[in-house]
Design an enzyme around this catalytic site. Structure first.
Site, PDB file in Angstrom:
ATOM      1  N   SER A 125       0.833  -1.191   0.000  1.00  0.00           N
ATOM      2  CA  SER A 125       0.000   0.000   0.000  1.00  0.00           C
ATOM      3  C   SER A 125       0.880   1.258   0.000  1.00  0.00           C
ATOM      4  CB  SER A 125      -0.968  -0.056   1.184  1.00  0.00           C
ATOM      5  OG  SER A 125      -2.003   0.883   1.060  1.00  0.00           O
ATOM      6  N   HIS A 141      -7.631  -5.356  -1.593  1.00  0.00           N
ATOM      7  CA  HIS A 141      -6.407  -4.661  -1.199  1.00  0.00           C
ATOM      8  C   HIS A 141      -5.729  -5.371  -0.033  1.00  0.00           C
ATOM      9  CE1 HIS A 141      -3.602  -1.387  -0.856  1.00  0.00           C
ATOM     10  NE2 HIS A 141      -3.929  -1.181   0.406  1.00  0.00           N
ATOM     11  N   ASP A 200      -7.947  -5.717  -6.098  1.00  0.00           N
ATOM     12  CA  ASP A 200      -7.818  -4.452  -5.377  1.00  0.00           C
ATOM     13  C   ASP A 200      -8.730  -3.418  -6.030  1.00  0.00           C
ATOM     14  OD1 ASP A 200      -6.880  -2.071  -4.129  1.00  0.00           O
ATOM     15  OD2 ASP A 200      -4.880  -2.934  -3.914  1.00  0.00           O
TER      16      ASP A 200
END
Length: 341
Positions: free
Chosen positions: A133, A315, A286
């Site tokens: 991330s 995600h 995601d």
């Protein structure tokens, strides 16, 4: 992972000039070090932190059975500015507390991390910088700012900039938080609990995929219903400081590895400037760091290896330790990357 001695420390950078033109007073970078730098100063691994997480969140990537082995590598986990560990709205110099905390960029974070490496890790060669991330965004920023120093980059469920749909997602969670009547422009006297709970509920719908909910994969996390999962997200965000959340959200939303004096907003040139062996590993489901966006970037990176993480976990497939099979897949590819000399 806990059999290795970890040292938690803080780097004091004094008054740190930011890209915005303001100065972060008494800047502090909190970090964790596991393992020791070797004599050649070429075994440093950097694992930047992700949104809402601290150095502890990266620990599932380290230790027994992992290629990130503290017996071989010196592993550095620097905390994002704004995350409550490093300088943040909740702990900043009294003149910059709360809503007075200055805007911080990806560039600001990585340049400060680089100064830490130069001053406390002998300017070591970086064998790998990897993250999930926002950690992956920082890894890509490292790669294009310091191409002669960084040998390998791994970007997990991340992109080199915050693409438009990602920005819209962030606007939604931001609005959920700041609509709380107690928000008061960030000058709240007590936590804006309703806003924090709303933030968590909205975020949960984006963090996982449609298949994750349809196939009831949340039961693998110990939740018997969607509602119990949502309550967990509420409780988790009640533990966060609202101004901290928005400070790091700003860093994410404005994230672009070319938006700095080195690359002058030439995004393609910044991607081409990453000379390291580079793993680009988006999550196949995601919803905001999409495979399509990641692929368009990977095609510009000279030594990129594009390997989607096939998972129903959205995600969160890339979250260290969240879903053990996904984490094993990530570590398997990192093992291959580190074997590339």
């Amino acid at each position: 992972m806990y059999e290795y001695q970890a040292v938690e420390d803080e780097f004091h950078a004094g008054d740190w000039p930011l890209q915005s033109g303001t100065v972060l007073r008494d800047a502090r970078l909190r970090y964790l070090q596991i393992g020791q730098l070797n004599a050649a100063c070429d075994n440093l691994i950097i694992l930047p932190t992700y949104y809402g997480g601290t150095h502890e969140g990266n620990l599932p990537l380290i230790g027994a059975g992992s290629p990130l082995d503290p017996e071989r590598y010196c592993i550095l986990i620097p905390n994002l500015l704004g995350n409550g560990q490093s300088s943040s709205p909740s702990n900043a110099h009294h003149s910059q507390r709360g809503p007075n905390f200055p805007k911080v960029s990806l560039y600001d974070n990585v340049v400060l991390q680089h100064r830490l490496v130069e001053e406390h890790f002998a300017g070591a060669e970086v064998a790998l910088v990897a993250g999930w991330s926002m950690g992956g965004m920082q890894a890509l920023q490292w790669g294009c700012l310091y191409p002669d120093q960084v040998k390998r980059v791994a970007s997990i469920c991340a992109t080199a900039r915050c693409w438009p749909h990602n920005q819209v997602f962030l606007e939604g969670v931001k609005a959920a938080l700041t609509c709380d009547k107690d928000w008061d422009g960030g000058r709240y006297q007590s936590p804006p609990k309703a806003g924090l709970k709303a933030f968590g509920r909205v975020y949960a719908g984006w963090a996982y995929s449609q298949a994750f909910f349809r196939e009831e994969r949340y039961k693998e996390l110990g939740f018997d219903s969607i509602e119990s999962l949502l309550r967990y997200w509420e409780e988790d965000h009640l533990k966060q400081d609202a101004n901290n959340l928005l400070a790091v959200l700003h860093t994410w939303q404005q994230g672009d590895i070319s938006a700095n004096p080195v690359w002058n907003n030439d995004f393609d040139a910044a991607l081409k400037g990453i000379q390291a062996s580079c793993l680009i590993m988006p999550g196949s489901t995601d919803l905001y760091f999409t495979s399509e966006d990641a692929l368009s970037e990977a095609q510009q990176v000279p030594n990129a290896f594009f390997r989607p993480l096939e998972s129903d976990w959205g995600h969160c497939a890339g979250a260290p330790g969240r879903n053990p099979p996904d984490t094993r897949s990530i570590l398997g590819v990192l093992r291959v990357l580190l074997s590339d000399h």
